[in-house]
Design an enzyme around this catalytic site. Structure first.
Site, PDB file in Angstrom:
ATOM      1  CG  HIS A  76     -35.879 -16.223 -31.841  1.00  0.00           C
ATOM      2  ND1 HIS A  76     -35.034 -16.983 -32.610  1.00  0.00           N
ATOM      3  CD2 HIS A  76     -35.695 -14.939 -32.255  1.00  0.00           C
ATOM      4  CE1 HIS A  76     -34.363 -16.203 -33.452  1.00  0.00           C
ATOM      5  NE2 HIS A  76     -34.755 -14.955 -33.244  1.00  0.00           N
TER       6      HIS A  76
ATOM      7  NE  ARG B 247     -30.307 -15.589 -36.844  1.00  0.00           N
ATOM      8  CZ  ARG B 247     -31.253 -14.666 -36.743  1.00  0.00           C
ATOM      9  NH1 ARG B 247     -31.546 -14.159 -35.542  1.00  0.00           N
ATOM     10  NH2 ARG B 247     -31.905 -14.227 -37.805  1.00  0.00           N
TER      11      ARG B 247
END
Length: 308
Positions: free
Chosen positions: A271, A223
């Site tokens: 991502h 993350r």
């Protein structure tokens, strides 16, 4: 009673269509449908802002669109409403593919050869042996284990670090705060595959990253909030770190003037290391709803005390 898709910034239509395929008997709405709040039993979402969930008095389960649930852990999530994550077996393999690709591009100097090609230069350089590139994986859950399995047959020495002790074939395992310094000092390639928790938020700061060997390469598929981007930049500019591949960021997407877009030692991707199948997400959401309707606990419910 129905399922509501609140997947912004991800498009809602593919999730809604997959839910309808998985459960033709259950109404499925998106935010654009403005459904009656008291008819919503389940919500499928990527992130949640405070103040949204109290609008739905009959909510029975909150389902994540992905493996991580950190963006759904809002204070007003009722204690009796289980929060579920996605487990897609193909995701671990896809993330491992991404990490291996980024690592090979770095260790085999592919960017150097791309620049030479642009200048029509034919010049060979010494090959860095895999045995001299020690891989360190932070997080030894399903994703971390898939990454380790991908590297071991390629001849890379592989070590792993996790919150609690693990044992994996071909992997030197370290655990807890006491095992972190040794792990870091032997990681030429540092791969972050940790879930986001209060313990891992900001973990990759200047103090942690500076414990890596000079010339190390950082790959973050965990993350963005786990990595202090300013500290990474400082260590890259100082020459302590040789490069980084970032698929997650403190802010997504990063502003157009963010340094990660233009830094010569950084490879930034939006991502995309892995994306869960819409049908898998839908099937697991429907399964969770049917389980709570039967007064059961969904198999993929997370432990909120640890965040995964």
């Amino acid at each position: 009673m129905a399922i509501l898709v609140l997947s912004n910034p991800l498009p809602s239509a593919p999730f809604a269509e997959a839910l309808r395929r998985a459960a033709p008997d259950i109404p499925v709405w998106t935010e654009a449908d403005a459904p009656p709040p008291d008819q919503v039993e389940a919500i499928l979402a990527w992130r949640m802002k405070p103040g949204i969930l109290p609008r739905y008095p009959n909510l029975r389960v909150l389902c994540s669109t992905g493996a991580g649930v950190d963006k759904l852990l809002v204070d007003d999530l009722p204690g009796h409403v289980p929060l579920t994550r996605v487990v897609d077996p193909s995701q671990g393999v896809e993330i491992a593919q991404y990490v291996v690709a980024q690592t090979l591009a770095f260790t085999r100097d592919l960017s150097l050869y791309a620049r030479q090609q642009a200048d029509a230069v034919w010049r060979r350089h010494p090959v860095r042996l895999a045995s001299q590139c020690r891989v360190g994986i932070m997080g030894l859950g399903a994703v971390g284990q898939a990454i380790a399995r991908a590297f071991v047959p390629l001849g890379y020495p592989v070590a792993g670090w996790s919150r609690s002790a693990r044992q994996l074939p071909g992997v030197q395992c370290h655990a807890g705060p006491e095992g972190l310094p040794t792990f870091l000092s032997h990681a030429d390639i540092l791969i972050c595959a940790l879930p986001l928790t209060e313990e891992t938020r900001g973990l990759l700061d200047h103090s942690t990253l500076s414990q890596l060997p000079v010339g190390a390469f950082v790959v973050n598929v965990g993350r963005g909030e786990q990595l202090i981007e300013a500290d990474l930049r400082a260590l890259l500019d100082e020459g302590h770190l040789a490069g980084a591949a970032l698929d997650v960021f403190e802010r997504e997407p990063p502003p157009s003037d963010n340094w990660v877009w233009s830094h010569p030692a950084v490879r930034a991707t939006p991502h995309i290391a892995a994306q869960a199948s819409f049908d898998v997400v839908a099937a697991q959401c429907v399964g969770a709803l049917r389980t709570v309707r039967a007064d059961g606990i969904p198999a993929l419910a997370v432990d909120r005390s640890v965040g995964y």
